[in-house]
Design a protein around this motif. Structure first.
Motif, PDB file in Angstrom:
ATOM      1  N   HIS A 291      -9.201  -1.049  -6.005  1.00 27.07           N
ATOM      2  CA  HIS A 291     -10.362  -0.874  -6.875  1.00 27.07           C
ATOM      3  C   HIS A 291      -9.963  -0.867  -8.340  1.00 27.07           C
ATOM      4  O   HIS A 291      -8.794  -0.719  -8.696  1.00 27.07           O
ATOM      5  N   GLY A 292     -10.943  -1.017  -9.181  1.00 27.07           N
ATOM      6  CA  GLY A 292     -10.720  -1.005 -10.615  1.00 27.07           C
ATOM      7  C   GLY A 292     -10.473   0.395 -11.140  1.00 27.07           C
ATOM      8  O   GLY A 292     -10.775   1.391 -10.485  1.00 27.07           O
ATOM      9  N   THR A 293      -9.918   0.451 -12.348  1.00 26.52           N
ATOM     10  CA  THR A 293      -9.651   1.732 -12.995  1.00 26.52           C
ATOM     11  C   THR A 293      -9.847   1.603 -14.496  1.00 26.52           C
ATOM     12  O   THR A 293      -9.642   0.536 -15.073  1.00 26.52           O
ATOM     13  N   GLY A 294     -10.211   2.705 -15.100  1.00 28.86           N
ATOM     14  CA  GLY A 294     -10.273   2.765 -16.557  1.00 28.86           C
ATOM     15  C   GLY A 294      -8.939   3.178 -17.151  1.00 28.86           C
ATOM     16  O   GLY A 294      -8.704   3.046 -18.352  1.00 28.86           O
ATOM     17  N   ALA A 295      -8.032   3.657 -16.298  1.00 31.36           N
ATOM     18  CA  ALA A 295      -6.717   4.121 -16.751  1.00 31.36           C
ATOM     19  C   ALA A 295      -5.742   2.941 -16.802  1.00 31.36           C
ATOM     20  O   ALA A 295      -4.695   2.949 -16.146  1.00 31.36           O
ATOM     21  N   VAL A 296      -6.070   1.941 -17.598  1.00 28.92           N
ATOM     22  CA  VAL A 296      -5.252   0.724 -17.645  1.00 28.92           C
ATOM     23  C   VAL A 296      -3.875   0.964 -18.257  1.00 28.92           C
ATOM     24  O   VAL A 296      -2.942   0.219 -17.990  1.00 28.92           O
ATOM     25  N   GLY A 297      -3.726   2.016 -19.037  1.00 25.55           N
ATOM     26  CA  GLY A 297      -2.428   2.341 -19.615  1.00 25.55           C
ATOM     27  C   GLY A 297      -1.409   2.763 -18.570  1.00 25.55           C
ATOM     28  O   GLY A 297      -0.212   2.736 -18.823  1.00 25.55           O
ATOM     29  N   GLN A 298      -1.889   3.158 -17.390  1.00 28.13           N
ATOM     30  CA  GLN A 298      -0.986   3.577 -16.313  1.00 28.13           C
ATOM     31  C   GLN A 298      -0.648   2.446 -15.348  1.00 28.13           C
ATOM     32  O   GLN A 298       0.170   2.633 -14.452  1.00 28.13           O
ATOM     33  N   LEU A 299      -1.278   1.292 -15.516  1.00 27.40           N
ATOM     34  CA  LEU A 299      -0.972   0.172 -14.627  1.00 27.40           C
ATOM     35  C   LEU A 299       0.486  -0.227 -14.795  1.00 27.40           C
ATOM     36  O   LEU A 299       1.029  -0.191 -15.895  1.00 27.40           O
ATOM     37  N   GLY A 300       1.106  -0.576 -13.680  1.00 29.80           N
ATOM     38  CA  GLY A 300       2.519  -0.951 -13.708  1.00 29.80           C
ATOM     39  C   GLY A 300       3.439   0.175 -13.286  1.00 29.80           C
ATOM     40  O   GLY A 300       4.652  -0.013 -13.198  1.00 29.80           O
ATOM     41  N   ARG A 301       2.870   1.339 -13.025  1.00 32.52           N
ATOM     42  CA  ARG A 301       3.678   2.453 -12.525  1.00 32.52           C
ATOM     43  C   ARG A 301       2.835   3.285 -11.556  1.00 32.52           C
ATOM     44  O   ARG A 301       1.601   3.289 -11.640  1.00 32.52           O
ATOM     45  N   PRO A 302       3.477   3.993 -10.630  1.00 34.77           N
ATOM     46  CA  PRO A 302       2.730   4.818  -9.666  1.00 34.77           C
ATOM     47  C   PRO A 302       1.894   5.869 -10.389  1.00 34.77           C
ATOM     48  O   PRO A 302       2.406   6.603 -11.237  1.00 34.77           O
ATOM     49  N   ALA A 303       0.592   5.925 -10.073  1.00 30.89           N
ATOM     50  CA  ALA A 303      -0.281   6.857 -10.774  1.00 30.89           C
ATOM     51  C   ALA A 303      -1.479   7.318  -9.938  1.00 30.89           C
ATOM     52  O   ALA A 303      -2.200   8.216 -10.361  1.00 30.89           O
ATOM     53  N   SER A 304      -1.695   6.714  -8.769  1.00 32.79           N
ATOM     54  CA  SER A 304      -2.919   7.003  -8.014  1.00 32.79           C
ATOM     55  C   SER A 304      -2.695   8.071  -6.949  1.00 32.79           C
ATOM     56  O   SER A 304      -1.586   8.554  -6.744  1.00 32.79           O
ATOM     57  N   HIS A 305      -3.788   8.402  -6.259  1.00 32.62           N
ATOM     58  CA  HIS A 305      -3.713   9.301  -5.108  1.00 32.62           C
ATOM     59  C   HIS A 305      -3.429   8.521  -3.832  1.00 32.62           C
ATOM     60  O   HIS A 305      -3.481   9.081  -2.747  1.00 32.62           O
ATOM     61  N   GLY A 306      -3.167   7.222  -3.949  1.00 36.17           N
ATOM     62  CA  GLY A 306      -2.855   6.401  -2.783  1.00 36.17           C
ATOM     63  C   GLY A 306      -3.542   5.050  -2.799  1.00 36.17           C
ATOM     64  O   GLY A 306      -3.086   4.109  -2.161  1.00 36.17           O
ATOM     65  N   CYS A 307      -4.648   4.959  -3.506  1.00 39.53           N
ATOM     66  CA  CYS A 307      -5.338   3.674  -3.614  1.00 39.53           C
ATOM     67  C   CYS A 307      -4.521   2.710  -4.471  1.00 39.53           C
ATOM     68  O   CYS A 307      -3.578   3.103  -5.147  1.00 39.53           O
ATOM     69  N   VAL A 308      -4.910   1.453  -4.425  1.00 39.64           N
ATOM     70  CA  VAL A 308      -4.301   0.426  -5.267  1.00 39.64           C
ATOM     71  C   VAL A 308      -5.266   0.195  -6.420  1.00 39.64           C
ATOM     72  O   VAL A 308      -6.359  -0.322  -6.236  1.00 39.64           O
ATOM     73  N   ARG A 309      -4.867   0.649  -7.601  1.00 41.78           N
ATOM     74  CA  ARG A 309      -5.708   0.496  -8.798  1.00 41.78           C
ATOM     75  C   ARG A 309      -5.305  -0.760  -9.548  1.00 41.78           C
ATOM     76  O   ARG A 309      -4.128  -1.077  -9.654  1.00 41.78           O
ATOM     77  N   LEU A 310      -6.300  -1.437 -10.121  1.00 44.87           N
ATOM     78  CA  LEU A 310      -6.016  -2.559 -11.000  1.00 44.87           C
ATOM     79  C   LEU A 310      -7.074  -2.641 -12.074  1.00 44.87           C
ATOM     80  O   LEU A 310      -8.074  -1.921 -12.030  1.00 44.87           O
ATOM     81  N   HIS A 311      -6.828  -3.464 -13.077  1.00 41.27           N
ATOM     82  CA  HIS A 311      -7.771  -3.631 -14.175  1.00 41.27           C
ATOM     83  C   HIS A 311      -9.138  -3.974 -13.584  1.00 41.27           C
ATOM     84  O   HIS A 311      -9.241  -4.758 -12.639  1.00 41.27           O
ATOM     85  N   THR A 312     -10.174  -3.386 -14.131  1.00 39.53           N
ATOM     86  CA  THR A 312     -11.508  -3.565 -13.568  1.00 39.53           C
ATOM     87  C   THR A 312     -11.938  -5.031 -13.512  1.00 39.53           C
ATOM     88  O   THR A 312     -12.575  -5.452 -12.549  1.00 39.53           O
ATOM     89  N   ALA A 313     -11.564  -5.831 -14.494  1.00 39.36           N
ATOM     90  CA  ALA A 313     -11.911  -7.260 -14.457  1.00 39.36           C
ATOM     91  C   ALA A 313     -11.235  -7.945 -13.267  1.00 39.36           C
ATOM     92  O   ALA A 313     -11.844  -8.789 -12.598  1.00 39.36           O
ATOM     93  N   ASN A 314      -9.991  -7.577 -12.984  1.00 33.96           N
ATOM     94  CA  ASN A 314      -9.289  -8.152 -11.836  1.00 33.96           C
ATOM     95  C   ASN A 314      -9.864  -7.634 -10.520  1.00 33.96           C
ATOM     96  O   ASN A 314      -9.975  -8.378  -9.549  1.00 33.96           O
TER      97      ASN A 314
END
Length: 142
Positions: A97-120
């Motif tokens: 799913h998308g995330t607003g926390a784009v600054g954290q993309l590229g490193r582990p940061a979620s509770h288990g989901c796969v986060r990506l840029h909302t446009a992607n």
């Protein structure tokens, strides 16, 4: 021209085992937890996006899955109604799913989901809806 296209399709089927039309209808998302990337193959197109998977203390499930359900906008009941735009659920409550926390993309940061840029996430969500759950494969590896 029609004869050329027919011959091309027959040749592709003979060489690769599937028709050109069925190749175009397949969608595969490979999430590589170690590199925090998601590679999407959609017919002949290939996309590579940065993601965030589970941070320490949490887990992103490994394996091969098909989408179970989608939601244009979902709010996590487990994690304080956190927004999960363009969710593609693949294993129980785990989703891409998308995330607003784009600054954290590229490193582990979620509770288990796969986060990506909302446009992607929106692009992937649209692809899944277009080809269907049965023609989509999600692979999560180390």
């Amino acid at each position: 021209m029609k004869k050329f296209l027919l011959v091309s399709a027959v040749l592709a089927t003979a060489l690769f085992g599937t028709s050109v039309a069925s190749q175009a209808a397949m969608l595969e998302a490979k999430i590589d937890v170690s590199s925090q990337t998601m590679t999407v193959r959609y017919g002949l197109e290939v996309y590579r996006w940065t993601v965030s998977t589970a941070r320490p203390g949490y887990f992103t499930p490994r394996g091969t899955y098909r989408p179970q359900r989608t939601a244009r906008m979902w709010y996590s009941k487990k994690y304080h109604m956190s927004p999960m735009p363009y969710s593609v659920f693949f294993h129980g409550g785990y989703a891409i799913h998308g995330t607003g926390a784009v600054g954290q993309l590229g490193r582990p940061a979620s509770h288990g989901c796969v986060r990506l840029h909302t446009a992607n996430a929106a692009a992937f969500y649209s692809m899944v809806r277009e080809v269907g759950f049965g023609n989509t494969r999600i692979v999560v590896t180390n």
